[in-house]
Design a protein around this motif. Structure first.
Motif, PDB file in Angstrom:
ATOM      1  N   VAL B 106      23.679 -77.268   8.995  1.00  9.42           N
ATOM      2  CA  VAL B 106      23.275 -75.798   9.261  1.00  9.42           C
ATOM      3  C   VAL B 106      21.926 -75.681   9.887  1.00  9.42           C
ATOM      4  O   VAL B 106      21.704 -74.743  10.668  1.00  9.42           O
ATOM      5  CB  VAL B 106      23.148 -75.147   7.840  1.00  9.42           C
ATOM      6  N   ILE B 107      20.903 -76.343   9.555  1.00  6.32           N
ATOM      7  CA  ILE B 107      19.664 -76.122  10.056  1.00  6.32           C
ATOM      8  C   ILE B 107      19.518 -75.951  11.724  1.00  6.32           C
ATOM      9  O   ILE B 107      19.379 -74.976  11.946  1.00  6.32           O
ATOM     10  CB  ILE B 107      18.481 -77.154   9.619  1.00  6.32           C
ATOM     11  N   PRO B 108      20.074 -76.755  12.412  1.00  4.75           N
ATOM     12  CA  PRO B 108      20.005 -76.358  13.881  1.00  4.75           C
ATOM     13  C   PRO B 108      20.816 -75.118  14.178  1.00  4.75           C
ATOM     14  O   PRO B 108      20.291 -74.468  15.087  1.00  4.75           O
ATOM     15  CB  PRO B 108      20.619 -77.732  14.326  1.00  4.75           C
ATOM     16  N   LEU B 109      21.783 -74.633  13.828  1.00  4.32           N
ATOM     17  CA  LEU B 109      22.746 -73.707  14.012  1.00  4.32           C
ATOM     18  C   LEU B 109      21.799 -72.572  13.530  1.00  4.32           C
ATOM     19  O   LEU B 109      22.005 -71.518  14.223  1.00  4.32           O
ATOM     20  CB  LEU B 109      23.984 -73.765  13.096  1.00  4.32           C
ATOM     21  N   MET B 110      21.125 -72.455  12.512  1.00  2.70           N
ATOM     22  CA  MET B 110      20.356 -71.455  11.886  1.00  2.70           C
ATOM     23  C   MET B 110      19.223 -71.074  12.766  1.00  2.70           C
ATOM     24  O   MET B 110      19.121 -69.883  12.892  1.00  2.70           O
ATOM     25  CB  MET B 110      19.990 -71.798  10.443  1.00  2.70           C
ATOM     26  N   ILE B 111      18.522 -72.162  13.275  1.00  3.23           N
ATOM     27  CA  ILE B 111      17.320 -71.703  13.992  1.00  3.23           C
ATOM     28  C   ILE B 111      17.606 -71.721  15.515  1.00  3.23           C
ATOM     29  O   ILE B 111      16.701 -71.609  16.090  1.00  3.23           O
ATOM     30  CB  ILE B 111      16.173 -72.790  13.862  1.00  3.23           C
ATOM     31  N   GLY B 112      18.851 -72.023  16.035  1.00  7.71           N
ATOM     32  CA  GLY B 112      19.162 -71.601  17.111  1.00  7.71           C
ATOM     33  C   GLY B 112      18.932 -73.011  18.159  1.00  7.71           C
ATOM     34  O   GLY B 112      18.413 -72.672  19.434  1.00  7.71           O
ATOM     35  N   ALA B 113      19.046 -74.157  17.739  1.00  6.06           N
ATOM     36  CA  ALA B 113      18.999 -75.359  18.390  1.00  6.06           C
ATOM     37  C   ALA B 113      20.172 -76.185  18.583  1.00  6.06           C
ATOM     38  O   ALA B 113      21.299 -75.987  18.078  1.00  6.06           O
ATOM     39  CB  ALA B 113      17.879 -76.276  17.547  1.00  6.06           C
ATOM     40  N   ARG B 114      20.058 -76.995  19.605  1.00  5.20           N
ATOM     41  CA  ARG B 114      21.338 -77.785  19.881  1.00  5.20           C
ATOM     42  C   ARG B 114      21.653 -78.622  19.061  1.00  5.20           C
ATOM     43  O   ARG B 114      22.531 -79.563  18.713  1.00  5.20           O
ATOM     44  CB  ARG B 114      21.262 -78.472  21.404  1.00  5.20           C
ATOM     45  N   ASP B 115      20.543 -79.420  18.527  1.00  6.48           N
ATOM     46  CA  ASP B 115      20.536 -80.541  17.514  1.00  6.48           C
ATOM     47  C   ASP B 115      19.359 -80.623  16.632  1.00  6.48           C
ATOM     48  O   ASP B 115      18.295 -80.041  16.975  1.00  6.48           O
ATOM     49  CB  ASP B 115      20.731 -81.808  18.146  1.00  6.48           C
ATOM     50  N   LEU B 116      18.995 -81.603  15.938  1.00  5.07           N
ATOM     51  CA  LEU B 116      17.903 -81.928  15.336  1.00  5.07           C
ATOM     52  C   LEU B 116      16.905 -82.500  16.672  1.00  5.07           C
ATOM     53  O   LEU B 116      17.188 -82.956  17.385  1.00  5.07           O
ATOM     54  CB  LEU B 116      17.868 -82.909  14.196  1.00  5.07           C
ATOM     55  N   ALA B 117      15.596 -82.751  16.215  1.00  2.88           N
ATOM     56  CA  ALA B 117      14.586 -82.901  17.012  1.00  2.88           C
ATOM     57  C   ALA B 117      14.879 -84.519  17.425  1.00  2.88           C
ATOM     58  O   ALA B 117      14.784 -85.090  18.642  1.00  2.88           O
ATOM     59  CB  ALA B 117      13.189 -82.952  16.660  1.00  2.88           C
ATOM     60  N   PHE B 118      15.223 -85.417  16.504  1.00  3.10           N
ATOM     61  CA  PHE B 118      15.548 -86.707  16.710  1.00  3.10           C
ATOM     62  C   PHE B 118      16.795 -87.149  16.219  1.00  3.10           C
ATOM     63  O   PHE B 118      16.937 -87.628  15.096  1.00  3.10           O
ATOM     64  CB  PHE B 118      14.376 -87.704  15.853  1.00  3.10           C
ATOM     65  N   GLU B 523      27.886 -78.746  21.238  1.00  2.00           N
ATOM     66  CA  GLU B 523      26.460 -78.517  21.775  1.00  2.00           C
ATOM     67  C   GLU B 523      25.841 -77.203  20.917  1.00  2.00           C
ATOM     68  O   GLU B 523      24.641 -76.673  21.326  1.00  2.00           O
ATOM     69  CB  GLU B 523      26.356 -78.358  23.174  1.00  2.00           C
ATOM     70  N   ASN B 524      26.753 -76.802  19.912  1.00  2.00           N
ATOM     71  CA  ASN B 524      26.358 -75.477  19.164  1.00  2.00           C
ATOM     72  C   ASN B 524      26.365 -74.146  19.887  1.00  2.00           C
ATOM     73  O   ASN B 524      26.988 -73.473  19.540  1.00  2.00           O
ATOM     74  CB  ASN B 524      25.046 -75.754  18.445  1.00  2.00           C
ATOM     75  N   PHE B 525      25.602 -74.321  20.817  1.00  2.00           N
ATOM     76  CA  PHE B 525      25.391 -72.886  21.473  1.00  2.00           C
ATOM     77  C   PHE B 525      25.467 -73.243  23.108  1.00  2.00           C
ATOM     78  O   PHE B 525      24.894 -74.148  23.604  1.00  2.00           O
ATOM     79  CB  PHE B 525      24.019 -72.339  21.241  1.00  2.00           C
ATOM     80  N   THR B 526      26.325 -72.502  23.788  1.00  2.00           N
ATOM     81  CA  THR B 526      26.657 -72.656  25.012  1.00  2.00           C
ATOM     82  C   THR B 526      25.115 -72.133  25.728  1.00  2.00           C
ATOM     83  O   THR B 526      24.797 -72.770  26.862  1.00  2.00           O
ATOM     84  CB  THR B 526      27.608 -71.672  25.793  1.00  2.00           C
ATOM     85  N   LYS B 527      24.680 -71.300  25.395  1.00  2.00           N
ATOM     86  CA  LYS B 527      23.253 -70.562  25.897  1.00  2.00           C
ATOM     87  C   LYS B 527      22.401 -70.345  24.662  1.00  2.00           C
ATOM     88  O   LYS B 527      22.586 -69.837  23.719  1.00  2.00           O
ATOM     89  CB  LYS B 527      23.361 -69.431  26.590  1.00  2.00           C
TER      90      LYS B 527
ATOM     91  N   GLU C  15      18.458 -84.225  25.854  1.00  2.00           N
ATOM     92  CA  GLU C  15      19.559 -83.278  26.147  1.00  2.00           C
ATOM     93  C   GLU C  15      19.222 -81.909  24.841  1.00  2.00           C
ATOM     94  O   GLU C  15      19.517 -81.024  25.007  1.00  2.00           O
ATOM     95  CB  GLU C  15      20.952 -83.487  25.802  1.00  2.00           C
ATOM     96  N   GLN C  16      18.494 -82.338  23.814  1.00  2.61           N
ATOM     97  CA  GLN C  16      18.314 -81.313  22.728  1.00  2.61           C
ATOM     98  C   GLN C  16      17.283 -80.500  22.673  1.00  2.61           C
ATOM     99  O   GLN C  16      16.811 -79.426  22.177  1.00  2.61           O
ATOM    100  CB  GLN C  16      18.252 -82.076  21.120  1.00  2.61           C
ATOM    101  N   PHE C  17      16.236 -81.061  23.714  1.00  4.99           N
ATOM    102  CA  PHE C  17      15.057 -80.033  24.260  1.00  4.99           C
ATOM    103  C   PHE C  17      15.458 -79.182  25.272  1.00  4.99           C
ATOM    104  O   PHE C  17      16.170 -79.387  26.233  1.00  4.99           O
ATOM    105  CB  PHE C  17      14.096 -81.246  24.433  1.00  4.99           C
ATOM    106  N   GLU C  18      14.467 -78.219  25.496  1.00  5.95           N
ATOM    107  CA  GLU C  18      14.529 -77.300  26.240  1.00  5.95           C
ATOM    108  C   GLU C  18      13.760 -77.667  27.719  1.00  5.95           C
ATOM    109  O   GLU C  18      14.058 -77.740  28.760  1.00  5.95           O
ATOM    110  CB  GLU C  18      14.119 -75.795  25.809  1.00  5.95           C
ATOM    111  N   ASP C  19      12.486 -78.237  27.204  1.00  7.21           N
ATOM    112  CA  ASP C  19      11.589 -78.548  28.357  1.00  7.21           C
ATOM    113  C   ASP C  19      10.783 -79.900  27.683  1.00  7.21           C
ATOM    114  O   ASP C  19      10.939 -80.183  26.617  1.00  7.21           O
ATOM    115  CB  ASP C  19      10.564 -77.315  28.696  1.00  7.21           C
ATOM    116  N   THR C  20       9.965 -80.464  28.668  1.00 11.10           N
ATOM    117  CA  THR C  20       9.482 -81.630  28.466  1.00 11.10           C
ATOM    118  C   THR C  20       8.137 -81.374  27.307  1.00 11.10           C
ATOM    119  O   THR C  20       7.876 -82.083  26.573  1.00 11.10           O
ATOM    120  CB  THR C  20       8.632 -82.218  29.576  1.00 11.10           C
TER     121      THR C  20
END
Lengths: 119, 573, 223
Positions: B106-118, B523-527, C15-20
């Motif tokens: 849920v976290i990436p979906l909740m904060i509007g991210a495509r995935d976790l950072a790593f 990819e969770n969110f298209t945009k 891909e999961q990041f918006e920018d560098t």
């Protein structure tokens, strides 16, 4: 991290001065270890203070904490703060472990109330 | 993105819409996935497996305690049973339960991210978890451990001749899995929030999991090194904790509980996370005192590091240390009480609907309050001398961990099940199971408070005749509880195939995870969406609700330029 | 960890990041969080050490005197020097100077290997002096001085602390070697040098731990 922080990056000269500083502190701490300082606490305090100074130099300059975002400094400090909690509260047990209420802080027996005149 | 609204894809059922589930069906694509949603499901399967191992051990223990005599298993076996139950439930179920499954999902979906950072680290942490689990299962299969889940020295390091080292290796490896999850969540919440998702708009779920991650990151390494020292003492016969050679067993207890007490909060703060979301949604009200609920999560996480000494009150710790720790332990009650009061205040004057997740959440609030208040008894130095190592303790922490955490976990599973699978479960079955669990739980553990107060010690296979009736009640409750736990497993699996379609937002809930279709696309969110309002704007929704959250346009004070609001978060600069 | 994530990745940003910038900040914060766990990992050893030192001050002071302080001191200088060259390598990476990255990293690696060499020589001397607990610890030193039983605890902590530090050194050396290899292949530029910085952070941290290990073990010579 990159754009606006870039211009005040440390130069090779800064790094060299930091290295010299670290080596001087190393010489100081070794020297202090051979002084006859009464009581083990002071020797420990001197050694650890110098160690912290060295660690600070490494973290601030070599690890760029000084030139990075404030967030990075907070993250860097967190580990040490929590280690401080661990050591302080554990020590609170060890320092007071062996003097129960019947002894004073020097380990001498504490007397019953009737032994104190005037109470 | 000039309007400043969250892009909302209508719930038109298109055949073969690509979701994270059907993007590829190969086993390989699951085992090498970097998608947080798939990793969450992998974790869910693994922890369910471990839950039933731990549950089997508990069942055998309750069967043994049906009669006062030690007749079903030998005392040595009983020691192994409670150790397995503790080790498996703590490290392989409770600690990973909410963070790695629901949190991961849920976290990436909740904060509007495509995935976790790593994402790779996330997958690696699952592999470490399974790898560590293999060691622990091996230790069980090869004869078990008998030290109790706390591994107190010198028994564990010098005397016990069971598989201590093997279990410790398992825990050590799993510890790194927790650390990696924690690092991932912290960095994700710091750096991956969508434009406009300021800290003040962060859902309370994320706040609580942020606090949990801080505990995981700062406490777990202490456990790792402590059990390593234990293993070194055991393998190489060098003195570290052995009192015969100048060591101090209490040092082990200090270090162990510096981890394990905060870990207790890892087992409950994610429960707060789930309940905050569920209570707000099913009361149709914004959470009462957002900042207090968010702040109390952080406060609980911080205070949890200051109180570990209450586990050592009767172990020979300094009396003065005991007084300090007793006082500090009381302070935990403050943020915990803030939470309970704020949830009840959220429900006050709300339009409460008693759907399955809400039933679990209500159960959580009651049981957590019971567990928390009995904790205050135990924090009291003098009372603790009477209650330590009795069934009172057992009942207390089961009220927190099972009554609290497992109930919250089930609330979360039922709440986000439609999002993860796109299907609904039969509501009646959910309600029956929730009722059974609440009833069975109380029947199991309430008698144990009385047993403990009367002086029945924990960790014994037999007991005097006087305690028979209460123990039979407890065992009877345990069988109802077991039925309650098997039921969701059955009907949830059934619903994956036969359940009704859920649509993107069956609960009419706020939160960005409900704006994407169920199940979400890979990819969770298209945009990447732009957030324009607070997390719990239930008061802004129309009474009918509609199919999704009604999102008003950006307030006039907040201009949006080029997809990002003008006052960009400081962490994004 | 995170540096490998970026290394294996073909696309930058991932891909999961918006920018560098976002990726760079995430990697830095991730590494610092990991280092915070490392602080506590070593912190357990320091906590135990100082508690026991309060309890057995004489045995622990004798233990410190049994170690070779000058070897520890030389090692400190070697490691500080190594850290300096890694800092230079990171600076070179920022200006995209491939040659200088590789050259400085190789000097740093050489100094690191030297550290490990001196460390293992020291272990040999301690074995010779009958200081290894449970293996050959003797209650009398080669010079005929009696040793307290609790000195074994000191020596255990010595071996565990320096051993874990050496383990981190070896991991760090491998990471630096990989970074040097990729730098030589021209993987990094002024625009993309995150892995060099992250690896540098790790190496400086290993240095930082030693800065505390050295006085703790070698220099507290008075009870």
């Amino acid at each position: 991290m990159t754009t606006e922080a870039q211009h005040d990056q440390p130069t090779s000269r800064t790094y060299f001065l930091v290295l010299v500083g670290l080596l001087i502190l190393l010489a100081l701490t070794v020297g202090a270890a051979f002084l006859k300082i009464p009581g083990h606490t002071w020797g420990m305090i001197i050694a650890l203070t110098i160690a912290f100074a060295k660690a600070l130099l490494i973290a601030l300059y070599f690890m760029h904490v000084k030139f990075s975002h404030k967030q990075v400094a907070a993250f860097a400090a967190a580990g040490f703060v929590w280690l401080g909690i661990l050591i302080t509260l554990t020590a609170s047990d060890y320092i007071t472990r062996n003097h129960p209420a019947s002894m004073n802080y020097k380990g001498e027996p504490r007397y019953l109330q009737s032994d104190y005149p005037g109470r | 993105m000039t309007t400043g609204t969250v892009p909302y894809i209508p719930a038109v059922e298109v055949e073969e819409r690509e979701t994270y589930l059907n993007v590829s069906g190969k086993i390989r694509s699951w085992l090498l996935t970097r998608d947080h949603k798939r990793i969450a499901l992998l974790y869910l399967i693994s922890i369910t497996f471990f839950f039933f191992i731990g549950g089997a051990a508990a069942t055998l223990m309750r069967l043994e305690l049906m009669t006062p005599a030690r007749d079903l298993v030998r005392p040595e076996t009983y020691n192994r049973l409670f150790t397995i139950h503790g080790v498996v439930m703590v490290w392989f179920f409770l600690i990973p339960a909410v963070p790695t499954t629901i949190g991961n999902f849920v976290i990436p979906l909740m904060i509007g991210a495509r995935d976790l950072a790593f994402p790779r680290l996330n997958l690696a942490s699952w592999y470490l978890f399974v790898f560590g689990g293999c060691f622990t299962v091996a230790a069980i299969v090869l004869g078990g451990v008998d030290t109790g889940w706390t591994f107190y020295t010198p028994y564990s390091s010098v005397y016990s001749n069971t598989n201590v080292v093997l279990t410790i290796v398992g825990i050590f490896i799993t510890g790194f899995s927790s650390i990696f999850t924690g690092i991932n969540f912290i960095v994700t919440i710091h750096t991956m929030r969508a434009p406009g998702m300021y800290w003040r708009r962060l859902p309370l779920f994320c706040w609580s999991l942020y606090a949990t991650s801080c505990i995981l990151v700062l406490a777990t390494p202490v456990l790792a090194m402590t059990v390593t020292l234990l293993a070194i003492e055991r393998i190489f016969h060098v003195p570290i904790f052995d009192p015969n050679r100048g060591g101090d067993p209490l040092l082990f207890q200090h270090l162990f509980w510096f981890y394990s007490h905060p870990a207790v909060y890892v087992m409950i703060v994610p429960g707060f996370a789930v309940v905050s979301e569920v209570v707000a949604c099913f009361s149709r009200k914004r959470v009462f005192g957002y900042w207090f609920v968010a702040g109390s999560s952080i406060a609980v996480a911080f205070i949890s590091f200051l109180v570990w000494g209450h586990h050592l009150f009767v172990a020979g710790m300094s009396m003065y240390g005991g007084i300090v720790f007793s006082f500090l332990s009381f302070t935990v009650a403050v943020p915990s009480a803030i939470k309970v009061f704020n949830w009840t205040a959220t429900m006050y004057n709300g339009s409460v609907s008693l759907k399955t997740p809400m039933l679990y959440a209500l159960g959580f609030i009651g049981l957590f309050t019971m567990g928390g208040l009995t904790g205050v008894f135990l924090a009291t130095l003098a009372v603790d001398v009477h209650l330590t190592d009795t069934y009172f303790i057992v009942a207390h922490f089961h009220y927190i961990m099972v009554g609290g955490m497992v109930t919250a976990f089930l609330a979360g599973i039922h709440f986000w099940f439609p999002k993860a699978t796109g299907k609904m479960y039969p509501e009646w079955a959910g309600r029956i199971a929730a009722g059974l669990i609440f009833f069975g739980f109380n029947l199991t553990f309430f008698p144990q408070f009385i047993l403990g107060y009367l002086g029945m010690p924990r960790r014994y296979a037999g007991y005097p005749e006087e305690f028979h009736l209460l123990n039979v009640m407890s065992s009877a409750g345990a069988s109802i509880l077991a039925l309650g736990y098997v039921m969701p497993l059955v009907y949830l699996i059934w619903s994956i195939k036969y359940g009704k379609d859920a649509g993107p937002n069956p609960w009419k809930a706020m939160g960005m995870e409900w704006t994407v279709p169920s199940p979400p696309p890979k990819e969770n969110f298209t945009k990447i969406p732009v957030v324009t309002q607070e997390a719990y704007a239930y008061h802004m929704m129309t009474p009918q609700g509609g199919d999704g959250p009604i999102l008003p346009p950006a307030p006039p004070g907040e201009r949006v330029e080029g997809g990002k609001p003008v006052d960009v978060e400081w962490s994004k600069q | 960890m995170s540096q490998l994530t970026a290394l294996e990745h073909d696309s930058y940003p991932a891909e999961q990041f918006e920018d560098t910038q976002q990726q760079s900040l995430a990697a830095t914060l991730g590494m610092w969080t990991f280092l915070a766990t490392e602080v506590l990992f070593f912190g357990v050893l320091f906590t135990g050490f100082y508690m026991y030192r309060m309890r057995w001050p004489d045995a622990f002071a004798d233990g410190a005197k049994d170690l070779k302080w000058y070897l520890g001191g030389i090692n400190t200088a070697v490691l500080l020097g190594s850290s300096y060259f890694v800092a230079l390598a990171v600076e070179a990476a920022r200006s995209g100077d491939r040659r200088r990255i590789v050259r400085n990293l190789l000097i740093a690696i050489a100094l690191g290997v030297m550290f490990i060499g001196i460390k293992f020589t020291e272990y040999g001397i301690e074995y010779h002096d009958h200081l290894v607990p449970s293996l050959n610890f003797s209650s009398v030193s080669p010079e005929g001085q009696p040793r307290a039983t609790q000195e074994q605890i000191f020596m255990t902590y010595y071996f565990v602390m320096t051993g874990f530090h050496a383990l981190h050194m070896i991991v760090g050396l491998c990471v630096l070697a990989v970074i040097a290899f990729f730098a030589r292949r021209g993987k990094f530029s002024a625009a993309y040098h995150n892995p060099v910085e992250i690896a540098g952070l790790y190496w400086h941290f290993v240095d930082l731990v030693w800065v505390f290990v050295f006085p703790t073990l070698y220099l507290l010579r008075h009870p």
